[in-house]
Every structure is written in structure tokens, then in C-alpha cells.
Scaffold this motif. Structure first.
Motif, PDB file in Angstrom:
ATOM      1  N   VAL A 124       0.843  -1.192   0.000  1.00  0.00           N
ATOM      2  CA  VAL A 124       0.000   0.000   0.000  1.00  0.00           C
ATOM      3  C   VAL A 124       0.881   1.246   0.000  1.00  0.00           C
ATOM      4  N   ILE A 125       0.614   2.131  -0.957  1.00  0.00           N
ATOM      5  CA  ILE A 125       1.298   3.427  -1.019  1.00  0.00           C
ATOM      6  C   ILE A 125       0.244   4.517  -0.871  1.00  0.00           C
ATOM      7  N   VAL A 126       0.434   5.404   0.099  1.00  0.00           N
ATOM      8  CA  VAL A 126      -0.485   6.526   0.259  1.00  0.00           C
ATOM      9  C   VAL A 126       0.301   7.824   0.187  1.00  0.00           C
ATOM     10  N   CYS A 127      -0.298   8.812  -0.434  1.00  0.00           N
ATOM     11  CA  CYS A 127       0.345  10.116  -0.583  1.00  0.00           C
ATOM     12  C   CYS A 127      -0.142  11.058   0.510  1.00  0.00           C
ATOM     13  N   SER A 128       0.797  11.572   1.253  1.00  0.00           N
ATOM     14  CA  SER A 128       0.499  12.527   2.315  1.00  0.00           C
ATOM     15  C   SER A 128       1.129  13.867   1.930  1.00  0.00           C
ATOM     16  N   SER A 129       1.894  14.445   2.797  1.00  0.00           N
ATOM     17  CA  SER A 129       2.564  15.715   2.527  1.00  0.00           C
ATOM     18  C   SER A 129       3.729  15.855   3.491  1.00  0.00           C
ATOM     19  N   MET A 130       4.749  16.585   3.075  1.00  0.00           N
ATOM     20  CA  MET A 130       5.800  16.884   4.042  1.00  0.00           C
ATOM     21  C   MET A 130       5.219  17.812   5.109  1.00  0.00           C
ATOM     22  N   GLY A 131       5.828  17.765   6.283  1.00  0.00           N
ATOM     23  CA  GLY A 131       5.434  18.702   7.327  1.00  0.00           C
ATOM     24  C   GLY A 131       4.251  18.280   8.163  1.00  0.00           C
ATOM     25  N   LEU A 145       6.402  28.338   8.272  1.00  0.00           N
ATOM     26  CA  LEU A 145       5.499  29.490   8.399  1.00  0.00           C
ATOM     27  C   LEU A 145       4.392  29.424   7.354  1.00  0.00           C
ATOM     28  N   LEU A 146       4.772  29.098   6.117  1.00  0.00           N
ATOM     29  CA  LEU A 146       3.790  29.030   5.031  1.00  0.00           C
ATOM     30  C   LEU A 146       2.750  27.950   5.299  1.00  0.00           C
ATOM     31  N   TYR A 147       3.215  26.775   5.713  1.00  0.00           N
ATOM     32  CA  TYR A 147       2.289  25.659   5.929  1.00  0.00           C
ATOM     33  C   TYR A 147       1.365  25.933   7.111  1.00  0.00           C
ATOM     34  N   SER A 148       1.892  26.558   8.167  1.00  0.00           N
ATOM     35  CA  SER A 148       1.056  26.861   9.333  1.00  0.00           C
ATOM     36  C   SER A 148      -0.072  27.809   8.957  1.00  0.00           C
ATOM     37  N   TRP A 149       0.208  28.738   8.050  1.00  0.00           N
ATOM     38  CA  TRP A 149      -0.812  29.714   7.629  1.00  0.00           C
ATOM     39  C   TRP A 149      -1.734  29.139   6.572  1.00  0.00           C
ATOM     40  N   LEU A 150      -1.155  28.433   5.590  1.00  0.00           N
ATOM     41  CA  LEU A 150      -1.905  28.079   4.401  1.00  0.00           C
ATOM     42  C   LEU A 150      -2.541  26.697   4.463  1.00  0.00           C
ATOM     43  N   LEU A 151      -1.881  25.756   5.126  1.00  0.00           N
ATOM     44  CA  LEU A 151      -2.278  24.360   4.974  1.00  0.00           C
ATOM     45  C   LEU A 151      -2.672  23.665   6.271  1.00  0.00           C
ATOM     46  N   ASP A 152      -2.993  24.418   7.290  1.00  0.00           N
ATOM     47  CA  ASP A 152      -3.294  23.789   8.583  1.00  0.00           C
ATOM     48  C   ASP A 152      -4.485  22.829   8.483  1.00  0.00           C
ATOM     49  N   LYS A 153      -5.580  23.243   7.892  1.00  0.00           N
ATOM     50  CA  LYS A 153      -6.774  22.391   7.835  1.00  0.00           C
ATOM     51  C   LYS A 153      -6.581  21.157   6.956  1.00  0.00           C
ATOM     52  N   PRO A 154      -6.087  21.299   5.723  1.00  0.00           N
ATOM     53  CA  PRO A 154      -5.861  20.075   4.941  1.00  0.00           C
ATOM     54  C   PRO A 154      -4.840  19.142   5.571  1.00  0.00           C
ATOM     55  N   HIS A 155      -3.889  19.685   6.331  1.00  0.00           N
ATOM     56  CA  HIS A 155      -2.895  18.836   6.984  1.00  0.00           C
ATOM     57  C   HIS A 155      -3.492  18.053   8.158  1.00  0.00           C
ATOM     58  N   GLN A 156      -4.548  18.568   8.764  1.00  0.00           N
ATOM     59  CA  GLN A 156      -5.233  17.780   9.784  1.00  0.00           C
ATOM     60  C   GLN A 156      -5.796  16.503   9.169  1.00  0.00           C
ATOM     61  N   VAL A 203       3.832  -0.940   3.780  1.00  0.00           N
ATOM     62  CA  VAL A 203       3.189   0.367   3.629  1.00  0.00           C
ATOM     63  C   VAL A 203       4.265   1.414   3.359  1.00  0.00           C
ATOM     64  N   ILE A 204       4.003   2.283   2.398  1.00  0.00           N
ATOM     65  CA  ILE A 204       4.888   3.421   2.123  1.00  0.00           C
ATOM     66  C   ILE A 204       4.030   4.680   2.177  1.00  0.00           C
ATOM     67  N   ILE A 205       4.396   5.609   3.048  1.00  0.00           N
ATOM     68  CA  ILE A 205       3.699   6.896   3.131  1.00  0.00           C
ATOM     69  C   ILE A 205       4.589   7.941   2.477  1.00  0.00           C
ATOM     70  N   VAL A 206       4.225   8.346   1.268  1.00  0.00           N
ATOM     71  CA  VAL A 206       5.035   9.299   0.497  1.00  0.00           C
ATOM     72  C   VAL A 206       4.643  10.714   0.909  1.00  0.00           C
ATOM     73  N   ARG A 207       5.665  11.510   1.234  1.00  0.00           N
ATOM     74  CA  ARG A 207       5.439  12.889   1.677  1.00  0.00           C
ATOM     75  C   ARG A 207       6.062  13.874   0.696  1.00  0.00           C
ATOM     76  N   PRO A 208       5.328  14.280  -0.332  1.00  0.00           N
ATOM     77  CA  PRO A 208       5.888  15.223  -1.299  1.00  0.00           C
ATOM     78  C   PRO A 208       6.092  16.604  -0.684  1.00  0.00           C
ATOM     79  N   ALA A 209       7.064  17.330  -1.219  1.00  0.00           N
ATOM     80  CA  ALA A 209       7.251  18.730  -0.868  1.00  0.00           C
ATOM     81  C   ALA A 209       6.111  19.555  -1.478  1.00  0.00           C
ATOM     82  N   PHE A 210       6.167  20.857  -1.296  1.00  0.00           N
ATOM     83  CA  PHE A 210       5.139  21.753  -1.836  1.00  0.00           C
ATOM     84  C   PHE A 210       5.087  21.599  -3.356  1.00  0.00           C
TER      85      PHE A 210
END
Length: 271
Positions: A124-131, A145-156, A203-210
Motif C-alpha cells: 500500500v502506497i499513500v500520498c500525504s505531505s511533508m510537514g 510558516l507558510l504551511y502553518s498559515w496556508l495548509l493547517d486544515k488540509p494537513h489535519q 506500507v509506504i507513506i510518500v510525503r511530497p514537498a510543496f
């Protein structure tokens, strides 16, 4: 060999499917799509549909009945999920049309995988996000700083995804840090306990950069020597097509393949 893809109408999933079929003749793929006609005018994908190497199934990745159709009558070697809600950018950050899509999709997929009749579960490979969670500290200051402002809800939502797959994997560490625990308002104790624990061996959880916006059907990956892959990698950006190439070249199961990233959470980004 057989692969099943969720969320592959565009983005990372799309580039992974295309790379897989173009460069690995021994693989076939099944895609679950809400809109099966999305590839009607895609000259890169249509030949694989016509020659039978690509099967399209209409359905929703949060619907267990639809997910079960993907596995009927076949042994599946790989499942990849890159589902994600459509973002809308605004001054207050990103608004998400389905802020719990990854959570609901992960629960549904784990329910189905937990009941598969095949002896060995698929990789199983799932795509998440860095951070995500504790990994937030690994990013450069500007990205924190950018992720805390811009991506807090999707990161939850991604935090829920990672928590569920860590719990269901046999060889990923248990997530105990408060930073890694999703809010109960998003992922209830009842929902967690409805999924099977410690049953997925790979299981592989891939965490792409922005990932800046790019055209889904004509993006070209960058030079391979500029792409870094490492748990805890500190980086800024990546193209979706580079992530798809990494998954196909370094994350597929099979004889003679290097399993370096199995049961790990690699970050993929430009160095």
C-alpha cells in the motif's frame, strides 16, 4: 502484476499510472474514478484502455461497495491512494471542499483491505505531505510558516491518514506524539477502532514537498539528480510528475526490486 489506484484522474496518481504503464509491460492497472470519461481525449492514456492494460471502474473512494469492485476476481499486488480534496486559495488560506476526504477514504480503504480474501495483502502506497505532525520541524523555516498559515486544515486530514496507516501497518512505529494525533472531531475513537490494526506488511507513506500548480497532462519531470528522497528531508518544492517517477522506479513490489522505502515515510523534494 496488478495495481489499483485511487485519485489518479490527475496529479501524482495520474503521473504514477502513466509512468507505470509506459515503462513496465508486466503491470496492469485499475482506476476508480467518479467521472470515467475524464480520459476520453487523453491520447497518452487511451491506448492502455484499448489494449486492456488499464481498467476504469466508476465509483467513489469513500464508498466501500465501490472499493470492493476493484478487487473482485483478481489478486492485487499494489494499492495506491492519492486522493485529496480540491483546494481553493484565498487570503485566509486554503478552503477545502471536502475537509475530511482523506480521513473518510482511508477508513473505507482499510475496511476493504482488512477483509480481502488473498493470503498476502497488497503493498500500500499513500500520498500525504511533508510537514505533517512531528515532521513539521524538519521543513525550512519559510515552509513551516507558510504551511502553518496556508495548509493547517488540509494537513489535519493528512494527519488522520498517516495515523490510520501507521496503526494498520505491521512495521511502522506507533504514533504517540501529541503532534501526530489527529483531533477527535475529525477522527473519532470509534472510527479508529473500526479499522484493523497491524495487518499490512508493506506500507509506504510518500510525503511530497510543496507542489506548485502544473498542467496535469503535459508536465515533464525535472532532472533526476535534482530530486532528493529521504525521511526528514528539508526541501521546498517538487513537481507531481517527479513524485510519480519516484514511486514507479523505487516503490513498486516485485522480484529484484529494492524495498528501501517499504515501511517508511520518504519526503520527495528538489535539493
Amino acid at each position: 502484476m496488478e495495481a489499483v489506484f485511487l485519485g489518479a484522474s490527475k496529479g501524482i496518481g495520474y503521473f504514477t499510472v502513466l509512468n507505470l504503464l509506459q515503462n513496465n509491460q508486466n503491470w496492469k492497472a485499475t482506476l476508480l474514478l467518479r467521472k470515467p470519461d475524464v480520459f476520453n481525449n487523453n491520447h497518452l492514456i487511451k491506448p492502455f484502455i484499448e489494449n486492456g492494460r488499464l481498467r476504469i471502474v466508476q465509483g467513489d473512494a469513500t464508498n466501500e461497495d465501490d472499493l470492493e469492485k476493484l478487487f473482485e476476481g483478481r489478486k492485487v499486488d499494489l494499492v495506491m491512494s492519492s486522493i485529496g480534496a480540491a483546494p481553493q486559495f484565498g487570503l485566509s488560506g486554503i478552503k477545502i471542499d471536502q475537509p475530511d476526504l482523506c480521513t473518510r477514504g482511508s477508513i473505507a480503504l482499510l475496511h476493504v483491505l482488512g477483509n480481502l480474501p488473498q493470503d498476502v495483502p497488497p503493498r500500500v502506497i499513500v500520498c500525504s505531505s511533508m510537514g505533517i505532525g512531528e515532521a513539521h520541524k524538519d521543513m525550512p523555516l519559510a515552509m513551516r510558516l507558510l504551511y502553518s498559515w496556508l495548509l493547517d486544515k488540509p494537513h489535519q486530514d493528512k494527519k488522520s491518514l498517516e495515523y490510520l496507516f501507521h496503526r494498520s501497518a505491521t512495521d511502522l512505529p506507533e504514533m504517540t506524539s501529541p503532534h501526530d494525533i489527529p483531533p477527535e472531531s475529525l477522527l473519532s475513537k470509534q472510527a479508529i477502532e473500526s479499522t484493523k490494526a497491524n495487518f499490512l506488511p508493506e506500507v509506504i507513506i510518500v510525503r511530497p514537498a510543496f507542489m506548485p500548480t502544473e498542467e496535469a497532462f503535459d508536465a515533464v519531470p525535472g532532472p533526476k539528480d535534482k530530486v532528493g528522497v529521504e525521511e526528514g528531508l528539508s526541501c521546498y518544492t517538487i513537481k507531481r510528475s517527479d513524485v510519480g517517477r519516484f514511486i514507479v522506479e523505487d516503490c513498486l513490489p516485485g522480484e529484484g526490486k529494492d524495498d528501501k522505502w517499504v515501511n517508511k515515510c520518504p519526503v520527495v523534494g528538489y535539493i
